[in-house]
Design a protein around this motif. Structure first.
Motif, PDB file in Angstrom:
ATOM      1  N   GLY A   1     -10.053  -0.928   7.436  1.00 27.07           N
ATOM      2  CA  GLY A   1      -9.292  -1.565   8.510  1.00 27.07           C
ATOM      3  C   GLY A   1      -8.161  -2.452   8.014  1.00 27.07           C
ATOM      4  N   GLY A   2      -7.824  -2.347   6.732  1.00 28.12           N
ATOM      5  CA  GLY A   2      -6.736  -3.142   6.158  1.00 28.12           C
ATOM      6  C   GLY A   2      -6.632  -2.832   4.668  1.00 28.12           C
ATOM      7  N   VAL A   3      -5.630  -3.422   4.017  1.00 27.02           N
ATOM      8  CA  VAL A   3      -5.376  -3.095   2.609  1.00 27.02           C
ATOM      9  C   VAL A   3      -6.351  -3.837   1.674  1.00 27.02           C
ATOM     10  CG1 VAL A   3      -3.636  -3.125   0.783  1.00 27.02           C
ATOM     11  CG2 VAL A   3      -2.956  -2.706   3.144  1.00 27.02           C
ATOM     12  N   VAL A   4      -7.016  -3.104   0.787  1.00 20.78           N
ATOM     13  CA  VAL A   4      -7.891  -3.705  -0.234  1.00 20.78           C
ATOM     14  C   VAL A   4      -7.071  -3.823  -1.525  1.00 20.78           C
ATOM     15  CG1 VAL A   4     -10.082  -3.512  -1.486  1.00 20.78           C
ATOM     16  CG2 VAL A   4      -9.881  -2.583   0.835  1.00 20.78           C
ATOM     17  N   PRO A   5      -6.712  -5.061  -1.931  1.00 21.66           N
ATOM     18  CA  PRO A   5      -5.760  -5.245  -3.034  1.00 21.66           C
ATOM     19  C   PRO A   5      -6.110  -4.487  -4.328  1.00 21.66           C
ATOM     20  CG  PRO A   5      -6.119  -7.325  -1.925  1.00 21.66           C
ATOM     21  CD  PRO A   5      -7.093  -6.351  -1.320  1.00 21.66           C
ATOM     22  N   GLU A   6      -7.357  -4.555  -4.767  1.00 23.62           N
ATOM     23  CA  GLU A   6      -7.715  -3.918  -6.044  1.00 23.62           C
ATOM     24  C   GLU A   6      -7.566  -2.395  -5.965  1.00 23.62           C
ATOM     25  OE1 GLU A   6      -8.090  -5.108  -8.923  1.00 23.62           O
ATOM     26  OE2 GLU A   6      -8.899  -3.348  -9.941  1.00 23.62           O
ATOM     27  N   LEU A   7      -7.952  -1.830  -4.824  1.00 26.87           N
ATOM     28  CA  LEU A   7      -7.796  -0.373  -4.658  1.00 26.87           C
ATOM     29  C   LEU A   7      -6.311  -0.010  -4.663  1.00 26.87           C
ATOM     30  CD1 LEU A   7     -10.432   0.560  -1.915  1.00 26.87           C
ATOM     31  CD2 LEU A   7     -10.635   0.722  -4.403  1.00 26.87           C
ATOM     32  N   ALA A   8      -5.502  -0.879  -4.065  1.00 23.31           N
ATOM     33  CA  ALA A   8      -4.056  -0.624  -4.008  1.00 23.31           C
ATOM     34  C   ALA A   8      -3.478  -0.581  -5.425  1.00 23.31           C
ATOM     35  CB  ALA A   8      -3.362  -1.708  -3.179  1.00 23.31           C
ATOM     36  N   SER A   9      -3.802  -1.583  -6.247  1.00 24.26           N
ATOM     37  CA  SER A   9      -3.265  -1.646  -7.618  1.00 24.26           C
ATOM     38  C   SER A   9      -3.628  -0.380  -8.392  1.00 24.26           C
ATOM     39  CB  SER A   9      -3.836  -2.834  -8.385  1.00 24.26           C
ATOM     40  OG  SER A   9      -3.767  -3.989  -7.607  1.00 24.26           O
ATOM     41  N   ARG A  10      -4.896  -0.010  -8.328  1.00 21.67           N
ATOM     42  CA  ARG A  10      -5.349   1.157  -9.095  1.00 21.67           C
ATOM     43  C   ARG A  10      -4.633   2.426  -8.652  1.00 21.67           C
ATOM     44  NH1 ARG A  10     -11.864   0.439  -9.775  1.00 21.67           N
ATOM     45  NH2 ARG A  10     -11.782  -1.818 -10.049  1.00 21.67           N
TER      46      ARG A  10
ATOM     47  N   ASP B   1       0.806  -1.220   0.000  1.00 20.69           N
ATOM     48  CA  ASP B   1       0.000   0.000   0.000  1.00 20.69           C
ATOM     49  C   ASP B   1       0.841   1.274   0.000  1.00 20.69           C
ATOM     50  OD1 ASP B   1       0.971  -0.366   2.529  1.00 20.69           O
ATOM     51  OD2 ASP B   1      -0.870   0.181   3.563  1.00 20.69           O
ATOM     52  N   GLU B   2       2.104   1.157  -0.435  1.00 22.77           N
ATOM     53  CA  GLU B   2       2.943   2.339  -0.566  1.00 22.77           C
ATOM     54  C   GLU B   2       3.542   2.350  -1.963  1.00 22.77           C
ATOM     55  OE1 GLU B   2       3.736   1.139   2.894  1.00 22.77           O
ATOM     56  OE2 GLU B   2       2.834   2.945   3.764  1.00 22.77           O
ATOM     57  N   THR B   3       3.454   3.486  -2.648  1.00 18.85           N
ATOM     58  CA  THR B   3       4.160   3.611  -3.917  1.00 18.85           C
ATOM     59  C   THR B   3       5.439   4.374  -3.608  1.00 18.85           C
ATOM     60  OG1 THR B   3       1.957   4.070  -4.814  1.00 18.85           O
ATOM     61  CG2 THR B   3       3.799   4.099  -6.371  1.00 18.85           C
ATOM     62  N   GLY B   4       6.577   3.733  -3.874  1.00 25.41           N
ATOM     63  CA  GLY B   4       7.860   4.369  -3.589  1.00 25.41           C
ATOM     64  C   GLY B   4       8.691   4.445  -4.857  1.00 25.41           C
ATOM     65  N   VAL B   5       9.297   5.602  -5.085  1.00 22.53           N
ATOM     66  CA  VAL B   5      10.175   5.786  -6.246  1.00 22.53           C
ATOM     67  C   VAL B   5      11.430   6.502  -5.747  1.00 22.53           C
ATOM     68  CG1 VAL B   5      10.412   6.841  -8.532  1.00 22.53           C
ATOM     69  CG2 VAL B   5       8.204   5.917  -7.831  1.00 22.53           C
ATOM     70  N   ALA B   6      12.609   6.045  -6.181  1.00 23.09           N
ATOM     71  CA  ALA B   6      13.847   6.679  -5.714  1.00 23.09           C
ATOM     72  C   ALA B   6      14.922   6.584  -6.777  1.00 23.09           C
ATOM     73  CB  ALA B   6      14.330   6.004  -4.425  1.00 23.09           C
ATOM     74  N   LEU B   7      15.907   7.462  -6.665  1.00 25.39           N
ATOM     75  CA  LEU B   7      17.082   7.410  -7.543  1.00 25.39           C
ATOM     76  C   LEU B   7      18.307   7.221  -6.671  1.00 25.39           C
ATOM     77  CD1 LEU B   7      16.366  10.250 -10.125  1.00 25.39           C
ATOM     78  CD2 LEU B   7      16.821   7.840 -10.690  1.00 25.39           C
ATOM     79  N   TYR B   8      19.042   6.132  -6.933  1.00 26.64           N
ATOM     80  CA  TYR B   8      20.260   5.836  -6.159  1.00 26.64           C
ATOM     81  C   TYR B   8      21.440   5.771  -7.116  1.00 26.64           C
ATOM     82  CZ  TYR B   8      23.717   3.486  -3.295  1.00 26.64           C
ATOM     83  OH  TYR B   8      24.861   3.182  -2.621  1.00 26.64           O
ATOM     84  N   ASP B   9      22.516   6.451  -6.753  1.00 33.31           N
ATOM     85  CA  ASP B   9      23.715   6.451  -7.579  1.00 33.31           C
ATOM     86  C   ASP B   9      24.818   5.703  -6.824  1.00 33.31           C
ATOM     87  OD1 ASP B   9      25.069   8.402  -9.978  1.00 33.31           O
ATOM     88  OD2 ASP B   9      26.426   7.623  -8.445  1.00 33.31           O
ATOM     89  N   SER B  10      25.467   4.749  -7.505  1.00 35.12           N
ATOM     90  CA  SER B  10      26.472   3.927  -6.817  1.00 35.12           C
ATOM     91  C   SER B  10      27.650   4.769  -6.340  1.00 35.12           C
ATOM     92  CB  SER B  10      26.948   2.797  -7.728  1.00 35.12           C
ATOM     93  OG  SER B  10      27.375   3.321  -8.956  1.00 35.12           O
ATOM     94  N   GLU B  11      27.898   5.913  -6.965  1.00 39.54           N
ATOM     95  CA  GLU B  11      29.009   6.772  -6.536  1.00 39.54           C
ATOM     96  C   GLU B  11      28.549   7.832  -5.537  1.00 39.54           C
ATOM     97  OE1 GLU B  11      32.254   6.409  -8.114  1.00 39.54           O
ATOM     98  OE2 GLU B  11      31.211   4.542  -8.660  1.00 39.54           O
ATOM     99  N   LYS B  12      27.397   8.457  -5.851  1.00 41.25           N
ATOM    100  CA  LYS B  12      26.969   9.619  -5.054  1.00 41.25           C
ATOM    101  C   LYS B  12      25.977   9.268  -3.952  1.00 41.25           C
ATOM    102  CE  LYS B  12      27.282  12.430  -9.223  1.00 41.25           C
ATOM    103  NZ  LYS B  12      26.376  12.626 -10.337  1.00 41.25           N
ATOM    104  N   GLY B  13      25.473   8.039  -3.935  1.00 43.60           N
ATOM    105  CA  GLY B  13      24.484   7.658  -2.919  1.00 43.60           C
ATOM    106  C   GLY B  13      23.062   7.987  -3.341  1.00 43.60           C
ATOM    107  N   LEU B  14      22.195   8.119  -2.347  1.00 42.56           N
ATOM    108  CA  LEU B  14      20.778   8.361  -2.623  1.00 42.56           C
ATOM    109  C   LEU B  14      20.570   9.807  -3.087  1.00 42.56           C
ATOM    110  CD1 LEU B  14      17.957   7.013  -2.406  1.00 42.56           C
ATOM    111  CD2 LEU B  14      17.799   8.034  -0.125  1.00 42.56           C
TER     112      LEU B  14
END
Ligand code: ATP
Ligand code: MG
Ligand code: FE
Length: 341
Positions: free
Chosen positions: A40-49, A11-24
């Motif tokens: 009261g909990g994660v609803v899978p179909e709502l999560a996907s959308r 239920d979390e959308t995470g996006v990041a850019l990591y550089d092996s030389e410069k770090g995060l």
């Protein structure tokens, strides 16, 4: 190497850019907690959308934040499992098509390897070998870690995960989802020793866990108080403290055993429950006489995030690993099956 990381297993959308030389370089997150709270909990179909809706804005956010262009990205890492299949497919299809358009490789990352390596993003990262305690919403595992992909499962929960136990106990006390932070907050007002709950499976040897009985113990205590017309906020806080203390003690006892068994004194804790301050303090006190050290990530990298996926994927891409064009994800995926690098 500049790697784009995409997390969409739950239920979390995470996006990041990591550089092996410069770090995060940048990290962006959208949590769907408010979307699922009323259920009261994660609803899978709502999560996907919702993952579909959030990915492009989050990608633009990390590009702007880092000042990087899409063309500067060398590879894409996405969570390939374990998790909700529909949610995973959104991230995987996005990663594959984005990488295909740019002519760069992709790598499917194991979500728990992501959690496990998240403390590597901090200053003074742990060095192999170490023991890792993975404590999240879906997992409670003790793992001996000799390198990336060199994992030996030492023990795990036979029923509920530690985070799941926090969530279920919070729910029965009428607290919000996710329950971990809510219980931790309430426990600060609690009176110690008013309630005492069991430390499951600590009376026998071994490194297995069981947390489902603890929520029942909490439920029984709460119902008893209700019957005695003692449904006060103070009672709730006292139960929250007793529950948290039981989980923390149990995890500490098993971590000590795992360190004794392996002869190691470095302990890494990862996953949402590793954000818990009482757990951190208890483990730090436990390793002190062993002259050991406890490693953990900053709180926002204990729960789901794109940075841990970008980091883990970068290590695997650097080792020459990459996937083909097929979009494949796994709901279940034992971590010991991962190749070592
Ligand atoms: P998995 O990683 O096993 O697939 P997940 O991704 O849902 O599961 P995480 O995002 O790592 O799990 O962690 C979320 C869990 O951590 C929830 O159960 C939440 O209640 C718990 N949690 C978060 N913060 C705390 C805290 N301070 N104390 C205790 N538990 C916490
Ligand atoms: Mg989550
Ligand atoms: Fe997770």
């Amino acid at each position: 190497m500049l790697v784009l990381g995409i997390e969409s297993s739950c239920d979390e959308t995470g996006v990041a850019l990591y550089d092996s030389e410069k770090g995060l370089l940048a990290d962006a997150l959208f949590s769907q907690i408010d979307l699922h709270r009323i259920y009261g909990g994660v609803v899978p179909e709502l999560a996907s959308r919702d993952h579909i809706k959030r990915l492009i804005p989050l990608l633009n956010q990390v590009l702007t934040e880092s000042g990087c262009t899409k063309q500067a990205i060398d590879g894409v890492a996405y969570t390939a499992g374990p998790g909700l299949v529909g949610a995973l497919l959104v991230g995987a299809s996005f990663a594959k098509s984005f990488a295909f358009a740019l002519g760069i490789p992709t790598v499917g990352v194991h979500h728990m390897e992501g959690h496990l390596l998240a403390p590597m993003l901090e200053e003074n990262p742990p060095k192999f070998p170490f023991v890792a305690l993975l404590v999240s919403g879906g997992h409670t595992q003790l793992v001996r870690v000799d390198g990336i992909g060199r994992y030996e499962l030492l023990g795990e929960s036979v029923d509920d995960a530690a985070g799941e136990a926090f969530d279920k106990t919070a729910k029965l006390l009428g607290l919000n989802y996710p329950g971990g932070p809510e219980i931790a907050k309430l426990a600060m007002q609690g009176v110690a020793k008013r309630f005492s709950f069991p430390r499951p499976m600590t009376d026998r040897p071994g490194l297995m866990f069981s947390f489902s009985g603890l929520k029942t113990a909490a439920l029984n205590a709460w119902q008893q108080c209700k019957a005695e017309c003692d449904e006060t906020e103070q009672t709730k806080a006292d139960i929250a403290l007793a529950f948290q203390q039981a989980v923390v003690d149990t995890l500490t006892i098993k971590c000590r055993r795992a360190l004794e068994q392996t002869g190691l004194n470095q302990l890494v804790i990862a996953g949402g429950v590793s954000a818990n301050k009482a757990l951190r303090q208890s483990l730090e006190a436990m390793v002190a006489p062993l002259k050991g050290h406890v490693f953990y990530a900053r709180p926002q990298f204990c729960t789901d995030n794109g940075a841990m996926i970008a980091y883990a994927g970068c290590q695997r891409l650097l080792a020459g690993e990459h996937g083909d064009l097929a979009v494949e994800v796994k709901a279940r995926w034992p971590m010991e099956q991962l190749p070592s690098i």
